[in-house]
Enzyme design. Structure first.
Site, PDB file in Angstrom:
ATOM      1  N   HIS A 272       8.443  47.237  71.155  1.00  0.00           N
ATOM      2  CA  HIS A 272       9.589  48.233  70.768  1.00  0.00           C
ATOM      3  C   HIS A 272      10.465  47.357  69.983  1.00  0.00           C
ATOM      4  CE1 HIS A 272      12.749  51.000  72.274  1.00  0.00           C
ATOM      5  NE2 HIS A 272      13.508  49.870  71.787  1.00  0.00           N
ATOM      6  N   LEU A 273      11.110  47.992  68.594  1.00  0.00           N
ATOM      7  CA  LEU A 273      11.458  47.383  67.651  1.00  0.00           C
ATOM      8  C   LEU A 273      12.626  46.459  68.155  1.00  0.00           C
ATOM      9  CD1 LEU A 273      11.194  47.028  64.483  1.00  0.00           C
ATOM     10  CD2 LEU A 273      13.101  48.462  64.330  1.00  0.00           C
ATOM     11  N   HIS A 274      12.828  45.150  67.757  1.00  0.00           N
ATOM     12  CA  HIS A 274      13.840  44.356  67.981  1.00  0.00           C
ATOM     13  C   HIS A 274      14.034  43.298  67.083  1.00  0.00           C
ATOM     14  CE1 HIS A 274      10.319  42.513  69.845  1.00  0.00           C
ATOM     15  NE2 HIS A 274      10.797  41.309  69.801  1.00  0.00           N
TER      16      HIS A 274
END
Lengths: 353, 353
Positions: A272-274
């Site tokens: 999940h983009l971070h």
């Protein structure tokens, strides 16, 4: 490196020089704790009696650790030894008459010695896991690493199916975004569902030592697994993170942009983009050039070419126990690269042609 | 980091586990040397008597070193202390009854201890420079670092004039290329003046331990200062280095491409184009994402866009004593970034908006 992380958690806050006061206090506390323990230790007078070394499973000369697989009676044990950092609040004691030194070399103004410090200043941290399972031994055994050059084609053929098949749970991330968990740790939020994010301290940071500052920005938008999914439509999101993230860190912690490393991992540790924010003084293996993609580079590359991260070959490192390593091996990716780490003395190759 | 480099030269060859035999031999040799020295040491019974600590000038908890500025009588002295790596040939002695351990924690199968090793297994390397000049003290004092985002415009305005003004001597590089120096160290040569290069071991590598393999490819072509100068016309050169370099290393040392990191530094340490080849197991600060540009990325970026490295913003780290830092400071680059490394407790900023 998982094993090191475990050992390192205790010292990520001693990377710089602005900590003298805290270090002194900690040292005092430790001293008291040690005094309390001393009687107990004397009673027990414990040693490693009964431990037999089976193998050195990992060692590191730079970080000064040594991991051993041992047997104690009939049980397996893992013994993790690591030299302790110098206590910079004890410099007078370190250079006192109780420290003996033996000269090993002298040349003009340069002298080298082996110094023998009093035992209480030169302890070694030892962690023992006993009985240890096969899994424990594996966890602390050095794993072989390999470089993968993931072309767009290999991503579609090997990596993407793996991600889709496993659809790793990111429920814990949603819990943070929905403020069901860790809400009190949030440092900043831009709540826009498409271009917003939550900024909070990374678990590895103690929240105090600014030289090891580590925060993560987690995007509100679902479905962005990694940089591979990014294109021009995500530029507002990325620019928000870059600008608002850096501004907040400057205002909240007094760390300016010129002291920050802002980057995305590929492969990431969760899909999940971070975005990672580190103080420049933090020594982190996660900032290697085969893993960290600077956010300014990501933004500029997409500005140059909408499909940059769909087209580009991305290089990263896998370890032999990683699922991705096995999948690339099954794909025949490493067939052309026979592994041989000893000097090939009977090579027929003629150098310096 | 220059100071560390100095200390590290002695141990870049202990990064992996394939060295047991050599380590044992080395340990034996060291043991003999130490025995020889023992009488002398006993006679002298030296201590740090007379040294007064003025300041901690650098410390590192991960690498376990501590650098001190001291006074001895009226003279300045620099004292560099570093814990020594464990000697993995001495594991039986390390776990012998002569090592006392004190339990600090116990939880299920996990135990932690402070271990007190016999002095001869737990020496500290001490280097003393006395009398030390201002320059010595500066050299070993931690320098502040800063991130520069060098746009194409800033390159033309600040960096390029600096390079042109200084026109750093690369005579020593020409000496290698013309085989006036180090000819016996050349591992491979492609002698084409435009697309050729010389491959030779980096000075930091001992030439033996494959886990710390380090070679450099130096291009024959003059006038290529850095990646900033590269375009499509240089693709044959870059591809030669990538392919021939990796092939030679595979044939000569048995290290396949999947075990290699191949990259270019920006800023480089000298302004004549060269490419670094490292074993993946080598821990090197030179592989940070704000300095190392993977050769495969450089090639692919230029294939995508001829002027990629002329147009692109390039991010790198400078230290406060670097000339480039001063020039960017004079340019007003850091004006917007006031430096403040203490927690801004009276910040008016409201977090978690």
């Amino acid at each position: 490196m998982l094993p090191c992380k475990t050992l390192m958690n205790t010292r990520t806050n001693v990377n710089g020089l602005n900590m003298e006061k805290e270090t002194t206090e900690k040292a005092k506390k430790r001293k008291i704790d040690e005094d309390d323990n001393e009687d107990k230790a004397r009673e027990e007078s414990v040693t490693f009696a009964g431990f037999k070394v089976k193998a050195v499973i990992n060692e590191n000369a730079r970080q000064k650790y040594l991991f051993l697989h041992c047997k104690k009676n009939d049980e397996d044990a893992v013994v993790l030894l690591e030299k302790t950092p110098f206590d910079s609040s004890m410099t007078d004691q370190i250079l006192s008459d109780n420290t003996k030194i033996r000269e090993t070399l002298q040349n003009d103004i340069y002298h080298t010695y082996t110094a023998f410090l009093p035992a209480n200043l030169n302890g070694v941290k030892a962690t023992v896991i006993c009985p240890a399972s096969e899994k424990h031994i594996k966890k602390y055994t050095e794993q072989e690493s390999f470089v993968i050059q993931e072309t767009a084609e290999l991503y579609t053929k090997v990596t993407l199916p793996y991600l889709e098949k496993h659809s790793f749970s990111t429920q814990w991330v949603y819990n943070i975004l929905e403020k069901k968990k860790e809400a009190d740790r949030i440092v900043f939020e831009n709540s826009d569902p498409d271009t917003g994010f939550i900024l909070l301290p990374d678990m590895k940071w103690d929240g105090k030592d600014l030289n090891s500052l580590y925060l993560q920005a987690i995007v509100h938008k679902h479905g962005l697994k990694s940089v591979r999914d990014l294109n021009k439509s995500h530029l507002p999101l990325l620019n928000n993170i870059l600008e608002e993230g850096a501004d907040v860190i400057d205002q909240e912690y007094g760390i300016p942009k010129s002291k920050l490393r802002i980057y995305i991992h590929y492969q990431p540790s969760y899909y999940h983009l971070h975005v990672h924010f580190n103080h420049i003084n933090l020594e982190s293996p996660g900032f290697d050039a085969d893993r960290a993609h600077l956010l300014v580079d990501v933004i500029e590359n997409i500005e140059m070419n909408d499909s940059y991260y769909q087209d580009k070959t991305l290089v990263y490192r896998v370890r032999e126990q990683d699922e991705l390593y096995k999948l690339y091996q099954d794909e025949g990716y490493f067939v052309d690269f026979p592994i041989n780490t000893s000097l090939s003395s009977n090579s027929s190759f003629t150098a310096a042609s």
